[in-house]
Write a protein that holds these residues in place. Structure first.
Motif, PDB file in Angstrom:
ATOM      1  N   VAL A 137       0.740  -1.444  -7.959  1.00  0.00           N
ATOM      2  CA  VAL A 137       1.138  -1.051  -6.610  1.00  0.00           C
ATOM      3  C   VAL A 137       0.359   0.194  -6.140  1.00  0.00           C
ATOM      4  N   ASN A 138      -0.161   0.958  -7.091  1.00  0.00           N
ATOM      5  CA  ASN A 138      -0.872   2.186  -6.722  1.00  0.00           C
ATOM      6  C   ASN A 138      -2.274   1.961  -6.184  1.00  0.00           C
ATOM      7  N   ASP A 139      -2.799   0.764  -6.432  1.00  0.00           N
ATOM      8  CA  ASP A 139      -4.116   0.472  -5.877  1.00  0.00           C
ATOM      9  C   ASP A 139      -3.913  -0.392  -4.641  1.00  0.00           C
ATOM     10  N   GLU A 140      -4.203   0.178  -3.483  1.00  0.00           N
ATOM     11  CA  GLU A 140      -3.838  -0.486  -2.239  1.00  0.00           C
ATOM     12  C   GLU A 140      -4.433  -1.895  -2.128  1.00  0.00           C
ATOM     13  N   GLU A 141      -5.704  -2.044  -2.482  1.00  0.00           N
ATOM     14  CA  GLU A 141      -6.373  -3.345  -2.320  1.00  0.00           C
ATOM     15  C   GLU A 141      -5.736  -4.412  -3.213  1.00  0.00           C
ATOM     16  N   THR A 142      -5.511  -4.051  -4.479  1.00  0.00           N
ATOM     17  CA  THR A 142      -4.865  -4.981  -5.411  1.00  0.00           C
ATOM     18  C   THR A 142      -3.463  -5.318  -4.920  1.00  0.00           C
ATOM     19  N   ALA A 143      -2.753  -4.297  -4.491  1.00  0.00           N
ATOM     20  CA  ALA A 143      -1.375  -4.502  -4.040  1.00  0.00           C
ATOM     21  C   ALA A 143      -1.358  -5.500  -2.886  1.00  0.00           C
ATOM     22  N   ARG A 144      -2.273  -5.325  -1.936  1.00  0.00           N
ATOM     23  CA  ARG A 144      -2.323  -6.238  -0.789  1.00  0.00           C
ATOM     24  C   ARG A 144      -2.577  -7.671  -1.231  1.00  0.00           C
TER      25      ARG A 144
END
Ligand code: ADP
Length: 265
Positions: free
Chosen positions: A65-72
């Protein structure tokens, strides 16, 4: 074959006998087998998207969740898989409603040219996304007695499949016309939905109207299919006293031919 032996007493107690009951349970057993297979299939189909949702949610919580791109990207998958679950549940409920005859058909006269025009309008954004040409035409003044919502489901499913299984730049064609009955009386309407898509191998044709049967699972999944569309189509066609068949050539395209009585018997 099931054999039941029932002891019997006749004329009071002095005459005793046996009643032998032979019962052909083939049909009942087949139905039971089909039902349990269906339940097994349903569970399997539901488990796949649920596992994906759970897996990606766990990975997000574990830190992704802390990595915006991965989270998206994970959240997009969760959203897609939830949509898929929704479609599956909707189709399963629809099938069960049709099969238990809980929703009787409401027949009314349908103005086919106008009706097919509306179908084309509803699907045109989807077709446009793949640059697929939708070419929908009906004989002028053609009226058909049918359940409008259900006929809509039939035609939409067939057109949707045409779009799903046709590569970019292809064409989906819908035609409606009066079909001559064998005795020469004009009492059937033929609606054909043809595409310039991937086609269906000969060996699969007899099975595509079965629940959850797909020629190519991955392809069906990626186009958002549930594997239930054609079995719903077939059921609804039968409730209209009609028939449906398909002609197809791999690599060239498919043509679904729906024939419905002009007036319901
Ligand atoms: P799905 O949700 O997988 O599309 P359907 O019941 O609508 O399920 O169709 C069953 C299978 O029949 C599909 O998975 C696909 O393999 C095949 N099929 C249906 N329509 C077409 C078509 N127009 N062209 C090629 N294959 C098709």
């Amino acid at each position: 074959l099931e054999i039941h032996i029932v002891p019997m007493t006749m004329n009071g107690d002095d005459e005793r006998g046996l009643l032998l009951v032979l019962q052909d349970v083939t049909a009942i057993r087949r139905l039971e087998r089909m039902r349990s297979e269906f339940v097994a299939n349903v569970s399997h189909e539901l488990k796949t998207p649920v596992a994906a949702v759970k897996g990606f949610a766990e990975t997000l919580l574990a830190g992704a969740v802390n990595d915006e791109e991965t989270a998206r990207s994970f959240l997009t998958i969760i959203q897609d898989e939830s949509d898929r679950l929704n479609r599956l549940i909707g189709d399963i409920l629809e099938l069960s409603k049709i099969e238990s005859r809980r929703a009787p058909l409401q027949f009314s006269p349908i103005d086919l040219p106008a009706f097919l025009g509306r179908m084309a309008e509803l699907l045109s954004p989807e077709a446009a996304k793949k640059s697929i040409e939708l070419d929908v035409r009906s004989e002028e003044g053609l009226f058909l007695e049918a359940d409008e919502d259900r006929l809509g489901q039939i035609v939409m499913n067939l057109m949707q499949n045409g779009i799903n299984y046709t590569p970019e730049g292809g064409k989906v064609k819908v035609r409606a016309e009066i079909a001559e009955a064998e005795d020469g009386e004009e009492e059937w309407v033929r609606i054909t939905v043809s595409d310039t898509g991937i086609g269906i191998p000969k060996k699969d044709i007899p099975r595509i109207f079965e629940r959850f049967y797909r020629v190519d699972k991955a392809r069906s999944r990626s186009s958002g299919g549930t594997g239930l569309g054609l079995s719903i189509v077939k059921h609804l066609t039968e409730l209209h006293h009609g028939t449906i068949r398909v002609e197809s050539t791999v690599g060239a395209g498919s043509k679904f031919i729906l024939e419905l009585p002009l007036l319901q018997p």
